[in-house]
Design a protein around this motif. Structure first.
Motif, short mmCIF file in Angstrom:
data_model
loop_
_atom_site.label_atom_id
_atom_site.label_comp_id
_atom_site.label_asym_id
_atom_site.label_seq_id
_atom_site.Cartn_x
_atom_site.Cartn_y
_atom_site.Cartn_z
N SER A 73 0.82 -1.28 0.00
CA SER A 73 0.16 0.00 0.04
C SER A 73 1.09 1.24 -0.02
O SER A 73 0.28 2.36 -0.01
N VAL A 74 2.30 1.12 -0.11
CA VAL A 74 3.02 2.32 -0.10
C VAL A 74 3.73 2.37 -1.54
O VAL A 74 4.41 1.47 -1.98
N GLU A 75 3.53 3.40 -2.16
CA GLU A 75 4.00 3.86 -3.32
C GLU A 75 5.45 4.38 -3.26
O GLU A 75 5.52 5.03 -2.29
N GLN A 76 6.35 3.53 -3.79
CA GLN A 76 7.78 3.90 -3.59
C GLN A 76 8.53 4.56 -4.83
O GLN A 76 8.32 4.02 -6.04
N ARG A 77 8.88 5.66 -4.50
CA ARG A 77 9.73 6.43 -5.50
C ARG A 77 11.23 6.63 -5.17
O ARG A 77 11.47 6.85 -4.00
N PHE A 78 12.13 6.98 -5.87
CA PHE A 78 13.45 6.83 -5.75
C PHE A 78 14.37 8.19 -6.57
O PHE A 78 13.84 8.11 -7.80
N HIS A 183 3.12 4.29 15.55
CA HIS A 183 2.30 4.49 14.65
C HIS A 183 1.49 5.77 14.53
O HIS A 183 1.55 6.46 15.64
N PHE A 184 1.44 6.48 13.40
CA PHE A 184 0.78 7.85 13.42
C PHE A 184 -0.22 7.71 12.25
O PHE A 184 -0.18 7.28 11.33
N ASP A 185 -1.62 8.16 12.75
CA ASP A 185 -2.76 8.03 11.84
C ASP A 185 -2.59 8.93 10.45
O ASP A 185 -3.04 8.29 9.39
N ASP A 186 -2.03 10.00 10.48
CA ASP A 186 -2.21 10.76 9.46
C ASP A 186 -0.88 11.22 8.71
O ASP A 186 -0.79 12.10 7.94
N VAL A 187 0.07 10.16 8.71
CA VAL A 187 1.26 10.14 7.92
C VAL A 187 1.10 9.59 6.61
O VAL A 187 0.81 8.49 6.43
N LYS A 188 0.90 10.69 5.70
CA LYS A 188 0.84 10.03 4.31
C LYS A 188 2.17 9.80 3.52
O LYS A 188 2.60 8.82 2.65
N TYR A 189 3.11 10.76 4.07
CA TYR A 189 4.53 10.87 3.10
C TYR A 189 5.62 10.31 4.24
O TYR A 189 5.61 11.04 5.21
N VAL A 190 6.36 9.66 3.63
CA VAL A 190 7.91 9.33 4.06
C VAL A 190 8.86 9.84 3.07
O VAL A 190 8.81 9.45 2.10
N VAL A 191 9.88 10.55 3.75
CA VAL A 191 10.99 10.93 2.79
C VAL A 191 12.21 10.52 3.45
O VAL A 191 12.63 10.86 4.58
N ASN A 192 12.94 9.52 2.76
CA ASN A 192 14.32 9.25 3.13
C ASN A 192 15.35 9.97 2.65
O ASN A 192 15.69 10.06 1.61
N TYR A 193 15.76 11.24 3.50
CA TYR A 193 16.81 12.30 3.04
C TYR A 193 18.00 11.31 2.99
O TYR A 193 19.01 11.78 2.08
N ARG A 212 -0.85 2.75 6.56
CA ARG A 212 -1.36 1.88 7.64
C ARG A 212 -2.91 2.15 7.62
O ARG A 212 -3.45 2.99 7.21
N GLY A 213 -3.51 1.15 8.20
CA GLY A 213 -4.84 0.89 8.46
C GLY A 213 -5.61 1.04 7.07
O GLY A 213 -6.39 2.11 6.84
N ASN A 214 -5.26 0.36 5.98
CA ASN A 214 -5.98 0.32 4.62
C ASN A 214 -5.85 1.45 4.11
O ASN A 214 -6.66 1.78 3.02
N LYS A 215 -4.90 2.48 4.38
CA LYS A 215 -4.64 3.77 3.69
C LYS A 215 -3.49 3.71 2.78
O LYS A 215 -2.65 2.70 2.75
N LYS A 216 -3.38 4.49 1.68
CA LYS A 216 -2.39 4.66 0.70
C LYS A 216 -1.22 5.50 1.21
O LYS A 216 -1.62 6.64 1.93
N GLY A 217 -0.04 4.97 1.03
CA GLY A 217 1.20 5.67 1.43
C GLY A 217 1.94 6.33 0.14
O GLY A 217 2.04 5.46 -0.91
N PHE A 218 2.93 7.16 0.64
CA PHE A 218 3.90 7.28 -0.60
C PHE A 218 5.09 7.61 0.12
O PHE A 218 5.54 8.29 1.16
N ALA A 219 6.38 7.01 -0.37
CA ALA A 219 7.77 7.17 0.14
C ALA A 219 8.66 7.68 -0.92
O ALA A 219 8.49 7.00 -2.11
#
Length: 297
Positions: A73-78, A183-193, A212-219
Motif C-alpha cells: 500500500s506504499v508507493e515507492q519512488r527514488f 504508529h501515526f494516523d495521518d502520515v501519508k508521506y515518508v521521505v528518506n533524506y 497503515r490502516g488500509n490507507k495509501k502511502g507514499f515514500a
C-alpha cells in the motif's frame, strides 16, 4: 524490538531467564531475519533458555512474504540526482547543498506544507542527529513548518503536536528512532533524506510508518552513490510486490541497471569501504558520478 543486533539478543536472553521453561515463548518481528533463527538453534541461548524455545517443535506463522518486503500500500519512488541541476561538480559541501535543494523540491512537489484543510503529514528521516538539525534548520529558513525530533527537543510534546488531527505541524524531521514500532494516523508521506545505514530492514520499517490502516502511502528516497550497493535488494523487493517496467508506478529503469553493477559478492567489500573512510575524510560520502538516465523519477 526484535532484530539481529546484539542488544536485542541480550534483551531476549534476560527475558527468557525469567520465564519458566514450561511456558510457551512467542517471538515476533515484522521483518524476521534468518539470523535470528540461527541464533536460537546454534547456541545463542543457554541450555535453560534454549529449552524454552526448543522443547516443542517450533511453529512458524507468517503473514505475507518471509523475505524483507515493503508494504504493497506504499508507493515507492527514488531520486538519484546524478546528472541534473540538483548536483554539480565541487566540494562535498556543495553536494550536500544540492541534496537539500532536492529535498526542498520534493516538499514543493508533494505539497508537504500545504495549508489546505486536508491533513497529509510527513516524516523526513536522516541518519544522525546532526543531519536532523541541519535539515530542519534549512526547511525552517525557507519558510516550511517543521520541527527536529532530536535529543535537544521536547520529544513528548512534539509527538503530541505531530499526532494532532490538524495541520499545525505537517513535517517532523527525525532519525531511525521513529522508524520502527511507531504508529501515526495521518502520515501519508515518508521521505528518506538519507538511506538507512543498516540497509533494507530499516528501510522497510521506515516506509512502514505510512500506508497503515488500509490507507495509501507514499515514500520518496534520495539516493547517493554509496547507497546503490543496496540497489539489487531494492529491485528484488519492488519486484516481489508487483513493480515492473510497465507497472504504475514503474520499476525505475536506472535503478534496475544499477542493481547489475553491484553483484552480491561485492556488497561486503563496499560495506567495509563505507565503514572505514580514508584518513582526513571522516564521515564523507562519495559524491555521485554523472550517469545518463539517473535523474529524479
Amino acid at each position: 524490538m526484535l532484530d539481529d543486533s546484539k542488544d536485542s539478543q541480550e534483551n531476549v536472553k534476560q527475558i527468557l531467564e525469567r520465564i519458566r521453561p514450561d511456558r510457551q515463548v512467542l517471538l515476533f518481528s515484522a521483518t524476521w531475519q534468518e539470523s535470528l533463527t540461527r541464533w536460537v538453534v546454534e547456541g545463542g541461548l543457554s541450555n535453560r533458555q534454549a529449552r524454552c524455545v526448543q522443547n516443542s517443535k517450533p511453529v512458524e506463522i507468517y503473514v505475507g512474504s518471509t523475505t524483507v518486503t515493503a508494504c504493497r500500500s506504499v508507493e515507492q519512488r527514488f531520486w538519484y540526482p546524478g546528472v541534473n541541476s540538483f548536483w554539480a561538480d565541487g566540494s562535498e559541501a556543495d553536494a550536500q547543498a544540492r541534496k537539500l535543494e532536492a529535498l526542498c523540491e520534493a516538499v514543493k512537489m508533494l505539497k508537504l506544507d500545504d495549508t489546505q484543510d486536508s491533513i497529509h503529514k510527513a516524516l523526513i528521516f536522516c541518519n544522525d542527529k546532526e543531519g536532523v538539525e541541519r535539515v530542519a534548520r534549512e526547511l525552517k529558513y525557507r519558510g516550511h513548518r517543521c520541527e527536529a525530533f532530536s535529543s535537544n527537543s521536547s520529544r513528548a510534546e512534539l509527538l503530541d503536536l505531530f499526532r494532532c488531527h490538524d495541520n499545525k505541524l505537517p513535517m517532523l524531521v527525525c532519525t531511525q528512532v521513529l522508524g520502527r514500532g511507531m504508529h501515526f494516523d495521518d502520515v501519508k508521506y515518508v521521505v528518506n533524506y538519507d538511506f538507512p545505514n543498516r540497509g533494507m530492514v530499516d528501510y522497510v520499517h521506515r516506509i512502514g510508518r505510512t500506508g497503515r490502516g488500509n490507507k495509501k502511502g507514499f515514500a520518496l528516497t534520495l539516493l547517493e552513490e554509496l547507497d546503490l550497493r543496496y540497489s539489487k535488494e531494492l529491485v528484488d523487493s519492488l519486484r516481489e510486490i508487483g513493480y515492473s517496467p510497465s507497472s504504475d508506478p514503474p520499476l525505475p529503469h536506472w535503478l534496475e541497471m544499477e542493481s547489475r553493477r553491484y553483484p552480491a559478492d561485492l556488497l561486503e567489500k563496499v560495506q567495509r569501504q563505507a565503514e572505514a573512510p580514508a584518513a582526513g575524510c571522516r564521515g564523507r560520502r562519495t559524491r555521485p558520478r554523472a550517469r545518463a538516465g539517473t535523474g529524479p523519477r
